[in-house]
Scaffold this active site. Structure first.
Site, PDB file in Angstrom:
ATOM      1  N   LYS A  10      -2.437  -2.069  -3.063  1.00  0.00           N
ATOM      2  CA  LYS A  10      -3.454  -1.043  -2.505  1.00  0.00           C
ATOM      3  C   LYS A  10      -3.219   0.388  -2.621  1.00  0.00           C
ATOM      4  CE  LYS A  10      -6.329   0.142   1.986  1.00  0.00           C
ATOM      5  NZ  LYS A  10      -6.223  -0.465   3.324  1.00  0.00           N
ATOM      6  N   GLU A  69       0.777  -1.221  -0.594  1.00  0.00           N
ATOM      7  CA  GLU A  69       0.425  -0.060   0.195  1.00  0.00           C
ATOM      8  C   GLU A  69       0.690   1.322  -0.088  1.00  0.00           C
ATOM      9  OE1 GLU A  69      -2.784   0.767   3.513  1.00  0.00           O
ATOM     10  OE2 GLU A  69      -3.273   2.343   2.707  1.00  0.00           O
TER      11      GLU A  69
HETATM   12  P1  13P Z   1      -8.907   4.645   3.612  1.00  0.00           P
HETATM   13  O1  13P Z   1      -9.946   3.509   3.491  1.00  0.00           O
HETATM   14  O2  13P Z   1      -9.509   5.024   5.474  1.00  0.00           O
HETATM   15  O3  13P Z   1      -7.593   5.195   3.718  1.00  0.00           O
HETATM   16  O4  13P Z   1      -8.279   2.924   4.640  1.00  0.00           O
HETATM   17  C1  13P Z   1      -7.563   2.270   3.725  1.00  0.00           C
HETATM   18  C2  13P Z   1      -6.302   1.796   5.300  1.00  0.00           C
HETATM   19  O5  13P Z   1      -6.735   0.638   4.813  1.00  0.00           O
HETATM   20  C3  13P Z   1      -5.365   2.356   5.551  1.00  0.00           C
HETATM   21  O6  13P Z   1      -4.045   2.075   5.330  1.00  0.00           O
END
Ligand code: 13P
Length: 343
Positions: free
Chosen positions: A221, A179
């Protein structure tokens, strides 16, 4: 390492009509969300809140996996059944956040690097025994107003950490969710977000290759490509969808089994509409586009629950509704009628 197991788990997480619930807020983050609603940030309230989400009837129809926080994977529902077992019983795959947060990067000001690599091999081994089959590590990239940040150094430091994390996960037969989040904060344009997202993803996939991470056994992600929240020039839903998919097509190898977006502070219905619009674009696309939302799935049920045991049923209905809408967005089938059907 069994590459087949990793790939199977990754594909199960992006199964048609399903996406991921991120419920892995740290104590500080969940504390901020609770405080806004006057809910005490105690271990028991956090347990009750997560229990409300995880015991929502039929949620396994829309949710493939849940990302847990260290405390939560060790907690149990009323009656003593560990949350990991509760989820697995619904056909939902338990996952775990393993990073230890973004800290200021020493050296150039204005950038952050995510910590948590020390002892990660041992922590992953323990999380495996607690039932985790996938993991998450979030890198945070801010777009500076002066056009100077992110720097090459900042991107490479974060990409390096993501790649080391991903390699350790695969060694432990845990699917890494990679991510790199470009924040929405600031007055930047959608074009600048595109440019930074493109540079970030190129850097991340290069580092993954250098660290011999199997692309078939991970999920990406990313953020969507959006103008900054303070930008005077906001973009229509279709423009966001088009820019995001164009950016991913340039940077994400076809071997990646799936892309699961974060919501990043977008209003919940807008996050659903963006995903829906992407899935309505003409293909072909090499990977399914799904969700791994925290705020966009939780804002409504959290507000409805408000810490009140009498409102658990209503909160679960609100959660199931958002999950159903995002499930529909997986195939471009989200409509205004479906959104209104909650009432
Ligand atoms: P949000 O969807 O609130 O951005 O959070 C996703 C997430 O896991 C951030 O690390």
């Amino acid at each position: 390492m069994s590459a087949t197991t990793l790939k199977e788990t990754a594909l199960a997480l992006v199964a048609p009509g399903k996406g991921i619930l991120a419920a892995d807020e740290s104590h500080a983050t969940i504390g901020r969300r609770f405080e806004a609603l006057g809910i005490p940030n105690s271990e028991e309230q956090r347990r009750r809140y997560r229990q409300m989400l995880f015991t929502t009837k039929g949620i396994g129809e829309f949710i493939s996996g849940v990302i847990l926080f260290d405390e939560t994977i060790r907690q149990a529902a009323d009656g003593g059944r560990p949350f990991g077992d509760v989820l697995a019983g619904e056909g939902i795959i338990p996952g775990i956040k393993v990073d230890r947060g973004a800290k200021p990067l020493a050296g150039p000001p204005g950038e952050q690097v995510t910590e948590g690599l020390d002892g990660l091999r041992e922590r992953l081994a323990e999380y495996k025994t607690l039932g985790a089959r996938f993991a998450k590590w979030r890198a945070v990239i801010a777009i500076g107003e002066d056009g100077r940040t992110p720097t090459r150094l900042g991107l490479e430091a974060n990409a390096h950490a993501l790649a080391r994390y991903a390699a350790l996960c695969q060694e432990a037969e845990i699917v890494p969710i990679v991510e790199p989040e470009i924040l929405m904060d600031g007055g930047h344009s959608i074009e600048r977000c595109f440019e930074v997202t493109e540079a970030t993803l190129h850097t991340v996939f290069h580092a993954l290759w250098e660290h011999k991470v199997a692309l078939e056994g991970l999920l990406l992600k990313p953020n969507m490509v959006l103008p900054g929240t303070a930008s005077a020039r906001q973009a229509p839903v279709e423009a966001v969808a088009e820019a995001t998919v164009r950016c991913l097509l340039r940077t994400v190898p076809a071997a990646v089994p799936g892309v699961v977006f974060l919501s990043g502070g977008q209003a919940d219905e807008l996050a659903t509409a963006h995903l829906n619009a992407m899935n309505r674009l003409p293909g072909p696309r090499p990977w399914p586009l799904s969700f791994s939302y925290a705020r966009a799935l939780q804002a409504a049920p959290l507000r409805t629950w408000g810490g009140d045991p009498a409102r658990v049923g209503d909160a679960q209905r609100a959660f199931r509704h958002r999950a159903r809408c995002n499930s529909a967005a997986r195939s471009g089938a989200y409509t205004a009628e479906l959104e209104r059907s909650a009432a």
